[in-house]
Design a protein around this motif. Sequence first.
Motif, PDB file in Angstrom:
ATOM      1  N   TYR A 217       0.838  -1.202   0.000  1.00  0.00           N
ATOM      2  CA  TYR A 217       0.000   0.000   0.000  1.00  0.00           C
ATOM      3  C   TYR A 217       0.874   1.253   0.000  1.00  0.00           C
ATOM      4  CZ  TYR A 217      -4.084   2.915   1.042  1.00  0.00           C
ATOM      5  OH  TYR A 217      -5.083   3.850   0.981  1.00  0.00           O
ATOM      6  N   ASP A 218       1.940   1.234   0.799  1.00  0.00           N
ATOM      7  CA  ASP A 218       2.845   2.389   0.842  1.00  0.00           C
ATOM      8  C   ASP A 218       3.495   2.633  -0.519  1.00  0.00           C
ATOM      9  OD1 ASP A 218       2.253   2.746   3.480  1.00  0.00           O
ATOM     10  OD2 ASP A 218       4.114   1.906   4.258  1.00  0.00           O
ATOM     11  N   ALA A 219       3.781   1.533  -1.236  1.00  0.00           N
ATOM     12  CA  ALA A 219       4.437   1.666  -2.534  1.00  0.00           C
ATOM     13  C   ALA A 219       3.461   2.078  -3.634  1.00  0.00           C
ATOM     14  CB  ALA A 219       5.112   0.351  -2.912  1.00  0.00           C
ATOM     15  N   PHE A 220       2.242   1.564  -3.562  1.00  0.00           N
ATOM     16  CA  PHE A 220       1.253   1.831  -4.622  1.00  0.00           C
ATOM     17  C   PHE A 220      -0.082   2.265  -4.018  1.00  0.00           C
ATOM     18  CE2 PHE A 220       3.936  -1.848  -5.854  1.00  0.00           C
ATOM     19  CZ  PHE A 220       4.698  -1.238  -6.838  1.00  0.00           C
ATOM     20  N   PRO A 221      -0.114   3.380  -3.297  1.00  0.00           N
ATOM     21  CA  PRO A 221      -1.359   3.791  -2.623  1.00  0.00           C
ATOM     22  C   PRO A 221      -2.510   4.016  -3.589  1.00  0.00           C
ATOM     23  CG  PRO A 221       0.263   5.581  -2.637  1.00  0.00           C
ATOM     24  CD  PRO A 221       0.977   4.349  -3.088  1.00  0.00           C
ATOM     25  N   TRP A 222      -2.224   4.569  -4.765  1.00  0.00           N
ATOM     26  CA  TRP A 222      -3.268   4.852  -5.755  1.00  0.00           C
ATOM     27  C   TRP A 222      -3.946   3.582  -6.236  1.00  0.00           C
ATOM     28  CZ3 TRP A 222      -2.007   2.320 -10.259  1.00  0.00           C
ATOM     29  CH2 TRP A 222      -0.653   1.976 -10.414  1.00  0.00           C
ATOM     30  N   LEU A 223      -3.216   2.458  -6.224  1.00  0.00           N
ATOM     31  CA  LEU A 223      -3.767   1.183  -6.679  1.00  0.00           C
ATOM     32  C   LEU A 223      -4.393   0.391  -5.533  1.00  0.00           C
ATOM     33  CD1 LEU A 223      -4.115  -1.014  -8.869  1.00  0.00           C
ATOM     34  CD2 LEU A 223      -1.788  -1.813  -8.284  1.00  0.00           C
ATOM     35  N   MET A 224      -3.656   0.300  -4.410  1.00  0.00           N
ATOM     36  CA  MET A 224      -4.079  -0.580  -3.321  1.00  0.00           C
ATOM     37  C   MET A 224      -5.360  -0.107  -2.646  1.00  0.00           C
ATOM     38  SD  MET A 224      -1.996  -3.066  -3.374  1.00  0.00           S
ATOM     39  CE  MET A 224      -2.367  -3.873  -1.826  1.00  0.00           C
ATOM     40  N   LYS A 225      -5.589   1.193  -2.596  1.00  0.00           N
ATOM     41  CA  LYS A 225      -6.817   1.675  -1.953  1.00  0.00           C
ATOM     42  C   LYS A 225      -8.056   1.267  -2.751  1.00  0.00           C
ATOM     43  CE  LYS A 225      -5.662   5.955  -1.910  1.00  0.00           C
ATOM     44  NZ  LYS A 225      -5.674   7.422  -1.636  1.00  0.00           N
ATOM     45  N   ARG A 226      -7.869   0.858  -4.020  1.00  0.00           N
ATOM     46  CA  ARG A 226      -8.989   0.451  -4.866  1.00  0.00           C
ATOM     47  C   ARG A 226      -9.110  -1.068  -4.992  1.00  0.00           C
ATOM     48  NH1 ARG A 226      -6.872   5.173  -6.448  1.00  0.00           N
ATOM     49  NH2 ARG A 226      -8.306   6.839  -7.101  1.00  0.00           N
ATOM     50  N   LEU A 227      -8.105  -1.801  -4.502  1.00  0.00           N
ATOM     51  CA  LEU A 227      -8.113  -3.256  -4.624  1.00  0.00           C
ATOM     52  C   LEU A 227      -8.601  -3.909  -3.337  1.00  0.00           C
ATOM     53  CD1 LEU A 227      -4.706  -4.050  -6.416  1.00  0.00           C
ATOM     54  CD2 LEU A 227      -6.998  -4.042  -7.422  1.00  0.00           C
ATOM     55  N   PRO A 228      -9.346  -5.026  -3.459  1.00  0.00           N
ATOM     56  CA  PRO A 228      -9.715  -5.782  -2.250  1.00  0.00           C
ATOM     57  C   PRO A 228      -8.484  -6.496  -1.694  1.00  0.00           C
ATOM     58  CG  PRO A 228     -10.387  -6.975  -4.219  1.00  0.00           C
ATOM     59  CD  PRO A 228      -9.864  -5.639  -4.696  1.00  0.00           C
ATOM     60  N   GLY A 229      -8.554  -6.890  -0.440  1.00  0.00           N
ATOM     61  CA  GLY A 229      -7.436  -7.594   0.167  1.00  0.00           C
ATOM     62  C   GLY A 229      -7.441  -7.408   1.680  1.00  0.00           C
ATOM     63  N   PRO A 230      -6.542  -8.096   2.380  1.00  0.00           N
ATOM     64  CA  PRO A 230      -6.483  -7.994   3.847  1.00  0.00           C
ATOM     65  C   PRO A 230      -6.253  -6.574   4.347  1.00  0.00           C
ATOM     66  CG  PRO A 230      -5.187  -9.865   3.075  1.00  0.00           C
ATOM     67  CD  PRO A 230      -5.588  -9.096   1.866  1.00  0.00           C
ATOM     68  N   HIS A 231      -5.615  -5.727   3.503  1.00  0.00           N
ATOM     69  CA  HIS A 231      -5.347  -4.359   3.949  1.00  0.00           C
ATOM     70  C   HIS A 231      -6.619  -3.558   4.166  1.00  0.00           C
ATOM     71  CE1 HIS A 231      -5.740  -4.261  -0.401  1.00  0.00           C
ATOM     72  NE2 HIS A 231      -5.950  -2.957  -0.355  1.00  0.00           N
ATOM     73  N   GLN A 232      -7.712  -3.958   3.517  1.00  0.00           N
ATOM     74  CA  GLN A 232      -8.963  -3.223   3.683  1.00  0.00           C
ATOM     75  C   GLN A 232      -9.541  -3.402   5.094  1.00  0.00           C
ATOM     76  OE1 GLN A 232      -9.902  -1.048   1.676  1.00  0.00           O
ATOM     77  NE2 GLN A 232      -8.945  -1.571  -0.287  1.00  0.00           N
ATOM     78  N   LYS A 233      -9.160  -4.500   5.765  1.00  0.00           N
ATOM     79  CA  LYS A 233      -9.648  -4.728   7.131  1.00  0.00           C
ATOM     80  C   LYS A 233      -9.085  -3.687   8.094  1.00  0.00           C
ATOM     81  CE  LYS A 233     -10.293  -8.283  10.652  1.00  0.00           C
ATOM     82  NZ  LYS A 233      -9.979  -9.653  11.105  1.00  0.00           N
ATOM     83  N   ILE A 234      -7.924  -3.123   7.757  1.00  0.00           N
ATOM     84  CA  ILE A 234      -7.322  -2.099   8.600  1.00  0.00           C
ATOM     85  C   ILE A 234      -8.267  -0.914   8.747  1.00  0.00           C
ATOM     86  CG2 ILE A 234      -5.374  -0.493   8.802  1.00  0.00           C
ATOM     87  CD1 ILE A 234      -3.710  -2.538   7.226  1.00  0.00           C
ATOM     88  N   PHE A 235      -8.910  -0.527   7.659  1.00  0.00           N
ATOM     89  CA  PHE A 235      -9.836   0.604   7.697  1.00  0.00           C
ATOM     90  C   PHE A 235     -11.077   0.268   8.531  1.00  0.00           C
ATOM     91  CE2 PHE A 235      -7.259   1.214   3.939  1.00  0.00           C
ATOM     92  CZ  PHE A 235      -6.975   2.568   3.965  1.00  0.00           C
ATOM     93  N   LYS A 236     -11.537  -0.993   8.453  1.00  0.00           N
ATOM     94  CA  LYS A 236     -12.684  -1.413   9.261  1.00  0.00           C
ATOM     95  C   LYS A 236     -12.320  -1.402  10.746  1.00  0.00           C
ATOM     96  CE  LYS A 236     -14.714  -4.332   5.639  1.00  0.00           C
ATOM     97  NZ  LYS A 236     -15.106  -5.717   5.257  1.00  0.00           N
ATOM     98  N   ASN A 237     -11.110  -1.857  11.068  1.00  0.00           N
ATOM     99  CA  ASN A 237     -10.670  -1.856  12.465  1.00  0.00           C
ATOM    100  C   ASN A 237     -10.556  -0.430  13.005  1.00  0.00           C
ATOM    101  OD1 ASN A 237     -10.544  -4.627  12.584  1.00  0.00           O
ATOM    102  ND2 ASN A 237      -8.354  -4.750  12.169  1.00  0.00           N
ATOM    103  N   GLN A 238     -10.055   0.464  12.164  1.00  0.00           N
ATOM    104  CA  GLN A 238      -9.958   1.855  12.583  1.00  0.00           C
ATOM    105  C   GLN A 238     -11.342   2.437  12.861  1.00  0.00           C
ATOM    106  OE1 GLN A 238      -7.420   3.532  13.465  1.00  0.00           O
ATOM    107  NE2 GLN A 238      -7.287   5.601  12.635  1.00  0.00           N
ATOM    108  N   GLU A 239     -12.317   2.092  12.039  1.00  0.00           N
ATOM    109  CA  GLU A 239     -13.670   2.612  12.235  1.00  0.00           C
ATOM    110  C   GLU A 239     -14.281   2.068  13.527  1.00  0.00           C
ATOM    111  OE1 GLU A 239     -16.668   5.132  11.640  1.00  0.00           O
ATOM    112  OE2 GLU A 239     -14.785   5.034  10.501  1.00  0.00           O
TER     113      GLU A 239
END
Length: 490
Positions: A217-239
């Motif tokens: 995500y740090d390397a490709f933020p423009w791409l990763m924020k639009r792709l599904p994956g385990p990183h999306q759970k981070i945003f749910k945990n933050q919420e």
Amino acid sequence: MWFVQQFLLVFVFFLIFFKYLKLRWKARSLPPGPSPFPLIGNLWTMRFNLHPETFNKLTKHYGNMYTVWLGETPLIVLHGYKAVKNALVSHSEEMSGRPVTNLMADVSHGKGIVVSNGHSWRQQRRFGLMTLRNLGLGKRGLESRIQEEAQNLLEILAAQNGEPMDVSEFITHAVANVISAAVFGHRFSIDDPTFQKLVAINQELIEGLGSKWGILYDAFPWLMKRLPGPHQKIFKNQEFMYNFIRNEIRIHQQNESLEEPDDLIDHYLAQIAKTSGDPDSTFDTPNLLQVVVDLFTAGTESTAISLQWAILLMLAYPDIQENIHKEIDQVLQDSSAITYEDRKRLPYTNAVIHEIQRFGNIAAAGVIRRSVKDISLDGFSIKKDINILPNIDSVLHDPMYWETPYKFNPKHFLDKDGNFKPNEAFLPFSAGHRVCLGEQLARFELVIFVITLMRAFRFRLPKGVTEVNTNYVFKLTLQPYPYKVCIIQR
């Protein structure tokens, strides 16, 4: 059709070649480093993480200052005490920025203290420091809270009757309750399912930020924020954490306790009201939410892991444990609660606590900074808005400042007469303008928790276990491998 395929192949080739030339052009003024691949930079070589061992290997080839590429973003790595001190202390103001396009920034929306920048960061950090002082940091306020949690932990561990156990959950809940008292104004029962979920979510959030998905995500933020994956759970945990804090804010507002604030939320709500007409004010609910998350996350994870290291290292070095018991028995002959000042009368124990933080360093490489001005480092002209990583792990293992850098050795902090001796390369909380906001709180906690537990218990290996694994598990932090311990009352 054949022509289209050939055209696409040629187009992709020239695109990749153009990207490579662009990287080489950007790299011309940066410190040397491994040659990056187009698009992915050095991510493949680094196995998609910022591992201390990887940096140690790169240092042997490129020296104490070099460049690696996270995708198309350069990252200058500083290795060893001199390089890190030169950047963080000598250029403290210029090195006070945070990256604005990585996962941590997107999760926090650029709010709070840890990843904010500029005017907002200065206001939020100044408020955080002032509020912790007002709550009694360094005085009796929070110290009594720490003593209370240390005593509660002692009673929980004593109730296990010496049976083999994993102490990590109990320790984490005890430390989480210290910071909860500071930010929420109250502690939680260890059996509270909502609190248990909050602590678990907090740990998941930290692990997610340090995962390979986080690095991508740090390397490709423009791409990763639009792709599904385990990183999306981070945003749910933050919420989830935001919603938990919103509920606490509502309770504070209903109690109408702002005239006599007793915790950080009270102080912050009063500050919002006080500065409501100030156009330069950054005090608002989004910043309040993230300030609480920052303090809870950092205040729980760091100290809890250090205490887990403390017990593990007592198992690995029973002779050191015995020396601590002897010193405590000689000096602390009454049964009063342990205070932070007691460390001055316990030089050997104090040295061990410092060595636990050095050897069991939790910070891994550290947190990325961003240059806010053009600066000169070691003969290189570093432009504004370049990401820089002060490798804290390399400072705490610098052979120029530590006699046995990769061995647990309390003598690192003792002079020939057995008196406590500070070491300038002891930077577990980093340095400069971005030094850890909770440094003093963490110091208080480690001293009070460790001495309280060591005065009450002996730590022994379970029956049949003869070896102790003192290697670390690499996540966003460096954690000990899971272990069990028999806790015997003295």
